[in-house]
Design an enzyme around this catalytic site. Structure first.
Site, PDB file in Angstrom:
ATOM      1  N   ALA A 233       0.852  -1.192   0.000  1.00 58.03           N
ATOM      2  CA  ALA A 233       0.000   0.000   0.000  1.00 58.03           C
ATOM      3  C   ALA A 233       0.884   1.237   0.000  1.00 58.03           C
ATOM      4  CB  ALA A 233      -0.893   0.013   1.235  1.00 58.03           C
ATOM      5  N   LYS A 234       0.309   2.366  -0.221  1.00 58.93           N
ATOM      6  CA  LYS A 234       1.038   3.632  -0.087  1.00 58.93           C
ATOM      7  C   LYS A 234       0.021   4.732   0.116  1.00 58.93           C
ATOM      8  CE  LYS A 234       5.409   4.919  -0.275  1.00 58.93           C
ATOM      9  NZ  LYS A 234       6.567   4.099   0.132  1.00 58.93           N
TER      10      LYS A 234
END
Ligand code: NAD
Length: 482
Positions: free
Chosen positions: A171-172
Site C-alpha cells: 500500500a502507499k
C-alpha cells in the site's frame, strides 16, 4: 535490442521491438526525443483496443517517448510488471488482478490553519494487494503527490515485501501539501484528520502505514494516537517507524541504509570486486542516503561524492560522513562543508565510481543521462529512480543494477520486525534486529541473482518475476473468491 516502452495512454501496453538509437533533438523537442526505435514492431498487446498511436509505431515508424510518458511512475511499474508477467506466462486472470490495485481511496478534508482559516487538503491511500498479509507502505507529504505515483508505490510495496518474503501486501499513501511551509500544529491537525478519513481501512490486520518522504516518527506517533483514541485503547501496531518509547523498533531508523550496505557487499562479492577502495557516489543525504553512507564508510567503502538537491560535494580521498552528518544537522544543508569540494549534483551522478546509489527520489536516471553513467553498479536506495527506458541503456552498458524492490527493502523488513514486536509486546535488542535484517537481505539478494541466472533476465526483471510468482502462488493457494 528489445525495448519496453511505458504504456502510452493507459489503454495499451506491449513490447516494442527494434533497435534503440540516439539522434539529436529537433527544434522544440526535449532531449528524450533523441531516443528512437528503428525497425520497430509491436507484439502481443495484452489488452484489447490498441490505441491509434500504436498503429503508427507498429507500421515501422520511429516513435519517440516523451519525458512525461517516461517518468510516470505507474507506467514505469506497469512496463516492468508486464514484461515479467509475460516471461512467467502468468495466467490472464491473475495478470488482470495483479496489475490493478485492489482499493484506491481519495479523501478531501479540512484543516484549520494557524491563521484560523480553513484549508482543504487531498489525500490518497492505495492498497494494491492483501494476498500475502496486511497491506504495508509509507505515507508521503509533498506538493506534487499524484494518484499515479501513489499507485505505483503501492504496487512496488507488494513486490518488495514478496521479494524479501515477509507476510505483507502493498500500500502507499500521500497528502498533497507543502510540509516545509506548514507549522508543527498544522502538520499535526492535517495528519490526525487524514488518519480519521482513512481509519476504516487501516489497522494492524488491515493496512499498516509507515514514514516516507517528509513524514517521520512524529507523524507516526500522531497517527497511532489518533487511531488509538478512536479504538478506545492503545494500538501500537497500527503504524511502524514510531519513536522507540511508544513501540518503535531498535535499528529501524538506519534499516534502509543498512540494507543498501548489505546488497552493496553482496554485489561486490558476486562480481568479485573488493570493498577496499571501492568508490561510492550517493544521491540524497536524507534518511536512506546518510545512513547508507555512514554504514558503508565504517565498512571500508570510500564515499567520494554526495549529491543533494541544492548542490553536491566531491572528495576523491573519501568524505568524512560523520562530520558531514553533523554539519548537515547544524546547517540544514551540505553546502559549505569544508571536507570536500563543491560539485554540481548532475556531474556527480555521471562521475567515475564503482557504485552509484540514487537515494533521493524517482526518475533521476532517465534517457537523458543514462548513457553518461559510469558506475559499474547502481544500487537503488530510492523508489523508482531509474525509468524503464533508462534501464535499457544501462543494460546495454552492462551496468549491474540492484533494483529498488530489493535494494531498499531493509526499511520494510525492520518495519515487519517492529509490527511483530508490538504484537508480541516484547522488544528485541538492536543486534538481533540488525542480524535478522542482514540475513534476510543477503538471502533475498541471492534469490534474485540466482533467479536472473536461471531465467536469463536482468536483476530487475528477476526481482519482479520472483515477487509476482510468490504472490500469484499465494493467490492460487487461497483460491479466488470471484
Ligand atoms: P528523506 O526526505 O529523508 O531524504 C531525501 C533526501 O534527498 C533529502 O536530503 C533531499 O534534499 C534529497 N533530494 C530530494 N530530491 C533530490 C534530487 N532531485 N537530487 C538530489 N537530492 C535530492 O527521504 P528518505 O526517507 O531518505 O527516502 C529517500 C528515498 O528512499 C525515497 O524514494 C523513499 O521512497 C525511499 N525509501 C525510503 C525508505 C526509508 O526507510 N526512509 C525505505 C524505502 C525506500
Amino acid at each position: 535490442m528489445q525495448a519496453y516502452i511505458p504504456n502510452y495512454n493507459q489503454t495499451g501496453t506491449g513490447i516494442l521491438s527494434g533497435t534503440l538509437r540516439r539522434r539529436a533533438p529537433q527544434d522544440g523537442e526535449n532531449a528524450v526525443s533523441s531516443i528512437i526505435c528503428e525497425g520497430a514492431h509491436f507484439r502481443e498487446d495484452r489488452r484489447e483496443g490498441i490505441p491509434k498511436e500504436w498503429e503508427r509505431h507498429m507500421a515501422g515508424n520511429t516513435p519517440s517517448v516523451t519525458l512525461d510518458q517516461e517518468i510516470n511512475p505507474w507506467e514505469a511499474q506497469s512496463a516492468r510488471f508486464d514484461f515479467a508477467a509475460r516471461k512467467l506466462n502468468l495466467e490472464a486472470g491473475l495478470w488482470k488482478m495483479l496489475s490493478t490495485p485492489s482499493r484506491e481511496i481519495i479523501v478531501h478534508f479540512p484543516v484549520t490553519l494557524d491563521s484560523g482559516q480553513i484549508e482543504m487538503f487531498t489525500g490518497f491511500r492505495v492498497q494494491h494487494s492483501i494476498a500475502r498479509g496486511p497491506c504495508k507502505g509509507g505515507i508521503r507529504y509533498a506538493p506534487d503527490v499524484t494518484l499515479d505515483e501513489v499507485r505505483a508505490l503501492a504496487s512496488w510495496m507488494t513486490w518488495k515485501c514478496a521479494v524479501v518474503n515477509i507476510p505483507f501486501g502493498g500500500a502507499k499513501g500521500g497528502v498533497i501539501c507543502d510540509p516545509k511551509k506548514m507549522s508543527q500544529g498544522e502538520l499535526e491537525r492535517m495528519t490526525r484528520r487524514y488518519t480519521s478519513e482513512i481509519i476504516d481501512f487501516i489497522g494492524p490486520e488491515k493496512d499498516v502505514p509507515a514514514p516516507d518522504m517528509n513524514t517521520n516518527e512524529q507523524t507516526m506517533a500522531w497517527i497511532m494516537d489518533t487511531y488509538s483514541m478512536h479504538m478506545g485503547h492503545t494500538v501500537t501496531s497500527v503504524v511502524t517507524g514510531k519513536p522507540l518509547n511508544i513501540g518503535g523498533s531498535r535499528g529501524r531508523i538506519e534499516a534502509t541504509g543498512r540494507g543498501v550496505r548489505v546488497v552493496c557487499d553482496e554485489s561486490l562479492r558476486y562480481l568479485n570486486l573488493p570493498i577496499d577502495g571501492c568508490r561510492v557516489v550517493i544521491q540524497g543525504f536524507g534518511n536512506v542516503g546518510s545512513n547508507a553512507a555512514r554504514l558503508m564508510m565504517e565498512h571500508g567503502y570510500k564515499i567520494v561524492g554526495i549529491a543533494e538537491r541544492d548542490g553536491g560535494l566531491a572528495n576523491p580521498n573519501g568524505i568524512d560522513i560523520n562530520q558531514l552528518i553533523e554539519y548537515k544537522y547544524r546547517n540544514d544543508t551540505i553546502l559549505g562543508f569544508r571536507g570536500a569540494e563543491a560539485t554540481p549534483s548532475e556531474e556527480l551522478l555521471e562521475s567515475e565510481c564503482e557504485i552509484l546509489i540514487p537515494a533521493a527520489t524517482e526518475n533521476v536516471i532517465t534517457s537523458r543521462n543514462a548513457d553518461a553513467i559510469k558506475a559499474r553498479i547502481v544500487v537503488e536506495g530510492a523508489n523508482g529512480p531509474t525509468t524503464a527506458v533508462a534501464d535499457e541503456i544501462l543494460a546495454d552498458k552492462r551496468i549491474f543494477i540492484v533494483p529498488d524492490i530489493l535494494a531498499n527493502a531493509g526499511g520494510v523488513t525492520a518495519s515487519y520486525f517492529e509490527w511483530v514486536q508490538d504484537r508480541q509486546g516484547y522488544f528485541w535488542k538492536e543486534a538481533i534486529v540488525n542480524e535478522q535484517l542482514e540475513t534476510i537481505l543477503r538471502d533475498s539478494f541471492d534469490d534474485v541473482v540466482r533467479y536472473a541466472e536461471a531465467h536469463n533476465v536482468n536483476n530487475r526483471i528477476a526481482a519482479y518475476m520472483l515477487a509476482i510468482d510468490r504472490v500469484a502462488f499465494t493467490i492460487k493457494q487461497r483460491g479466488i473468491y470471484a
